[in-house]
Design a protein around this motif. Structure first.
Motif, mmCIF file in Angstrom:
data_model
loop_
_atom_site.group_PDB
_atom_site.id
_atom_site.type_symbol
_atom_site.label_atom_id
_atom_site.label_comp_id
_atom_site.label_asym_id
_atom_site.label_seq_id
_atom_site.Cartn_x
_atom_site.Cartn_y
_atom_site.Cartn_z
ATOM 1 N N ALA A 111 57.512 56.837 94.268
ATOM 2 C CA ALA A 111 57.939 56.553 92.896
ATOM 3 C C ALA A 111 59.052 57.901 92.574
ATOM 4 C CB ALA A 111 56.961 56.797 91.881
ATOM 5 N N ASP A 112 58.776 58.922 93.178
ATOM 6 C CA ASP A 112 59.576 60.309 92.986
ATOM 7 C C ASP A 112 61.181 59.692 93.357
ATOM 8 O OD1 ASP A 112 59.711 62.835 91.966
ATOM 9 O OD2 ASP A 112 59.980 63.640 93.959
ATOM 10 N N ASP A 113 61.330 58.944 94.237
ATOM 11 C CA ASP A 113 62.598 58.543 94.556
ATOM 12 C C ASP A 113 63.314 57.917 93.551
ATOM 13 O OD1 ASP A 113 62.515 59.528 97.189
ATOM 14 O OD2 ASP A 113 61.427 57.713 97.803
ATOM 15 N N TRP A 114 62.681 57.165 92.792
ATOM 16 C CA TRP A 114 63.361 56.606 91.544
ATOM 17 C C TRP A 114 63.621 57.378 90.275
ATOM 18 C CZ3 TRP A 114 61.434 53.619 95.152
ATOM 19 C CH2 TRP A 114 61.669 52.321 95.482
ATOM 20 N N ARG A 115 62.536 58.559 90.289
ATOM 21 C CA ARG A 115 62.646 59.571 89.314
ATOM 22 C C ARG A 115 63.982 60.363 89.634
ATOM 23 N NH1 ARG A 115 57.989 61.647 90.104
ATOM 24 N NH2 ARG A 115 56.878 60.608 88.607
ATOM 25 N N ARG A 116 64.162 60.679 90.859
ATOM 26 C CA ARG A 116 65.407 61.492 91.585
ATOM 27 C C ARG A 116 66.696 60.791 91.345
ATOM 28 N NH1 ARG A 116 64.313 66.265 94.139
ATOM 29 N NH2 ARG A 116 61.917 66.779 94.231
ATOM 30 N N ALA A 117 66.590 59.373 91.413
ATOM 31 C CA ALA A 117 67.671 58.598 91.514
ATOM 32 C C ALA A 117 68.150 58.262 89.962
ATOM 33 C CB ALA A 117 67.411 57.088 91.971
ATOM 34 N N ALA A 118 67.387 58.227 89.047
ATOM 35 C CA ALA A 118 67.667 58.225 87.664
ATOM 36 C C ALA A 118 68.161 59.775 87.158
ATOM 37 C CB ALA A 118 66.298 57.963 86.874
ATOM 38 N N ALA A 119 67.632 60.913 87.779
ATOM 39 C CA ALA A 119 68.138 62.027 87.226
ATOM 40 C C ALA A 119 69.690 62.355 88.125
ATOM 41 C CB ALA A 119 67.455 63.068 88.149
ATOM 42 N N ILE A 155 65.533 60.698 83.613
ATOM 43 C CA ILE A 155 66.480 60.897 83.127
ATOM 44 C C ILE A 155 66.220 62.034 81.954
ATOM 45 C CG2 ILE A 155 67.777 59.521 80.973
ATOM 46 C CD1 ILE A 155 67.061 57.052 82.353
ATOM 47 N N LEU A 156 65.090 62.052 81.240
ATOM 48 C CA LEU A 156 64.610 63.221 80.267
ATOM 49 C C LEU A 156 64.766 64.533 80.997
ATOM 50 C CD1 LEU A 156 62.070 61.149 78.105
ATOM 51 C CD2 LEU A 156 64.547 61.429 77.745
ATOM 52 N N LEU A 157 64.316 64.595 82.156
ATOM 53 C CA LEU A 157 64.298 65.888 82.743
ATOM 54 C C LEU A 157 65.604 66.380 83.218
ATOM 55 C CD1 LEU A 157 61.430 65.421 85.299
ATOM 56 C CD2 LEU A 157 61.361 66.835 83.182
ATOM 57 N N SER A 493 63.858 78.250 88.361
ATOM 58 C CA SER A 493 64.879 77.937 89.242
ATOM 59 C C SER A 493 65.990 78.507 88.940
ATOM 60 C CB SER A 493 65.009 76.454 89.560
ATOM 61 O OG SER A 493 65.894 76.050 90.696
ATOM 62 N N ASP A 494 66.917 79.201 89.838
ATOM 63 C CA ASP A 494 67.941 79.831 89.709
ATOM 64 C C ASP A 494 69.285 78.829 89.869
ATOM 65 O OD1 ASP A 494 67.462 82.391 88.683
ATOM 66 O OD2 ASP A 494 66.821 82.882 91.000
ATOM 67 N N ARG A 495 68.842 77.465 90.220
ATOM 68 C CA ARG A 495 69.805 76.449 90.618
ATOM 69 C C ARG A 495 69.475 75.223 90.155
ATOM 70 N NH1 ARG A 495 66.488 76.857 94.559
ATOM 71 N NH2 ARG A 495 65.853 75.139 96.000
ATOM 72 N N GLU A 496 70.402 74.495 89.802
ATOM 73 C CA GLU A 496 70.321 73.017 89.529
ATOM 74 C C GLU A 496 69.649 72.299 90.663
ATOM 75 O OE1 GLU A 496 72.995 69.525 88.596
ATOM 76 O OE2 GLU A 496 72.978 70.736 87.086
ATOM 77 N N ALA A 502 68.717 74.973 85.906
ATOM 78 C CA ALA A 502 68.402 76.040 86.162
ATOM 79 C C ALA A 502 67.635 76.627 84.932
ATOM 80 C CB ALA A 502 69.834 76.836 86.113
ATOM 81 N N GLY A 503 66.620 77.529 85.352
ATOM 82 C CA GLY A 503 65.757 77.935 84.166
ATOM 83 C C GLY A 503 64.241 77.631 84.484
#
Length: 521
Positions: A111-119, A155-157, A493-496, A502-503
């Motif tokens: 499911a995390d692949d869907w989360r990352r793809a949406a991001a 998306i929201l993250l 995190s210092d990076r995206e 970041a943050g």
């Protein structure tokens, strides 16, 4: 941002941009580990690169002007996890821009692949100044609810922007409408609402961690807890002041707090809904700033400027509490506990060599004032241990040693109970957050032996994350299951990266929410 599910398909949808998620094609038999299994016929028909499905070919030809074919060829798109190609479709088309995103091999997908793809889709939409976006994603394991929740979380993250302390927003988010295509609203809408409720808690944690220490203080954390309780009939908040902590004998916690001009706040939030079948406690380290005390953090690499993040454990606890206030799981009682203070330098500061007495009567020789988080957690764990709960989990930005061992993306986990460890691992897996179980190597406790007290607060540098966990275990007496999560690396995190900007990352909120939800089922 309005996020909806729709039965509309990608052939008829009209808007600014379309994001399409696809699986990688099966590997050619030539690429297999055993060359002898490849046949001549299979070799001839094997896919080289990425081959469009019949449905995707139809969409490409009828709606997108063969843009996808061109992008796949020119971008050497493979469909591998996280891979993407994008471009402009052209004028006089129903869709102006398109992005193709890889989900990787179906057998390995989570499911995390869907989360990352949406991001990926959401961040692309932001860069391209897109207002309306449609997502054409397959369902994860044919489960509409799981797919929809993961997509909305991503998306929201990805689109959360913390610009509270900037004088001007140079690139505001223009994305206002996201539509998940070919998805039954009756099945997806509750999952979309759930995702929003969970991410509301993650964002709270992110913003608590990201805010500077002159904004987020022990008083701020106490006010935040009280605000959560005020918004839910199932929450109560109890704030113990310094005098209350003195009456309970919290010498370890108060020893850390005594150098600060700001008063310590001991926070106890209780969630109870229905007749509890399970009782849990979540304890978060709440150092709103850590100077190191008289063992002052100095020099390059000390990271003193980032010590506003030393309350990342408490931020996760409060973020989870906010999400639980929205979700309202039944038949469970959860205690959220934070011993909040600063570790500062003044004439009142604890000295290296001081002996503190925790609220369970155990004495601690302070051989390093910069190992203060475990001192505050000691009294917090004793407090939680007396509540009659069946399991406790504490979260802390406890050691640099854990970051050295596991890096910046993985938290460490120590547990005295295998079933409790497995429950946390499963909750983390479903959230996409990573923990690695570490050993409670009892002989290492010898490093903490003291000549003048029951034990010291630190051992040698070798195995420092393990001795930190062993120290905390000394304050668990009655509760059968306990786990310690060292989140020093992943809370900032210092990076995206992925769906984190970041943050502050809000790390562990979703794991805690999944854990609580599993015990309320």
């Amino acid at each position: 941002m309005n996020i909806i599910a729709s039965l509309t398909n990608s052939l008829t949808w009209k808007g600014d941009a379309l994001a399409i998620a696809v699986f990688a094609n099966p590997k050619s038999p030539k690429d297999a580990a055993s060359p002898e299994i490849a046949s001549e016929t299979a070799s001839e028909t094997a896919t080289k690169g990425f081959e469009l499905s019949d449905a995707l070919k139809k969409l490409d030809m009828q709606v997108l002007g063969c843009t996808i074919s061109d992008l796949v060829t020119e971008g050497e798109f493979t469909g591998d996890r996280g891979a993407s190609v994008s471009g402009r479709v052209g004028i006089d088309f129903a869709v102006r821009k398109v992005i193709l995103i890889g989900l990787g091999e179906p057998a390995k997908a989570s499911a995390d692949d869907w989360r990352r793809a949406a991001a990926i889709a959401a961040k692309w939409a932001h860069r391209e100044k897109i207002k309306s976006l449609a997502l054409a994603f397959p369902n994860y394991n044919q489960d509409v609810a799981v797919t929809s929740q993961a997509i909305v979380e991503g998306i929201l993250l990805a689109t959360h922007q913390d610009k509270r302390f900037k004088s001007k927003d140079k690139q505001p988010l223009l994305l206002t409408q996201v539509e998940i295509l070919e998805t039954d609203p009756n099945l997806a809408t509750p999952a979309i609402a759930k995702a929003k409720q969970i991410i509301d808690g993650v964002i709270l944690a992110r913003e608590l961690v990201s805010a500077p220490a002159n904004v987020v203080t022990p008083i701020t954390l106490a006010d935040t807890a009280q605000a959560i309780a005020a918004e839910s009939e199932y929450f109560t908040a109890k704030i113990l002041e310094k005098a209350d902590c003195e009456a309970l004998g919290m010498g370890a916690f108060l020893g850390v707090a005594q150098a600060s001009e700001l008063p310590p706040k001991f926070i106890h939030l209780t969630y109870s809904h229905g007749i509890p079948k399970h009782k849990l406690a979540i304890v978060g380290k709440g150092l709103t700033f850590d100077s190191g005390g008289l063992n002052l953090k100095t020099g390059a690499g000390s990271s003193i400027e980032l010590m506003k993040t030393d309350m990342g454990g408490s931020a996760a606890a409060l973020g989870a509490a906010k999400a639980i206030a929205h979700l309202q799981p039944k038949d469970i009682e959860v205690h959220f506990i934070v011993a909040a203070c600063e570790n500062m330098v003044s004439g009142r500061a604890m000295h290296p060599g001081d002996i503190l007495t925790a609220s369970n009567g155990k004495t601690i020789e302070v051989n390093n004032t910069d190992a203060e988080g475990r001192l505050t957690l000691a009294d917090a764990l004793v407090y939680a241990d007396k509540l009659g709960v069946e399991a406790i989990v504490d979260l802390a930005t406890l050691t640099g040693a854990c970051v050295v061992a596991l890096g910046e993306d993985i938290g460490g986990m120590w547990a005295n109970d295998d079933a409790w460890a497995e429950a946390i691992s499963e909750a983390a897996k479903n959230s996409g957050e990573k923990f690695w179980r570490m050993p409670l190597e009892k002989p290492y406790f010898d490093q903490l032996k003291s000549v003048v007290a029951d034990f010291k607060n630190t051992g040698s540098r070798a195995g420092g994350a393990i001795t930190g966990a062993l120290f905390l275990q000394q304050f668990i007496d009655k509760t059968p299951a306990w786990a310690h999560l060292d989140v020093a690396g992943p809370v900032w995190s210092d990076r995206e990266s992925g769906y984190n900007n970041a943050g502050g990352t809000g790390f562990a909120v979703r794991t805690l929410v999944n854990l609580i939800s599993a015990y309320s089922a």
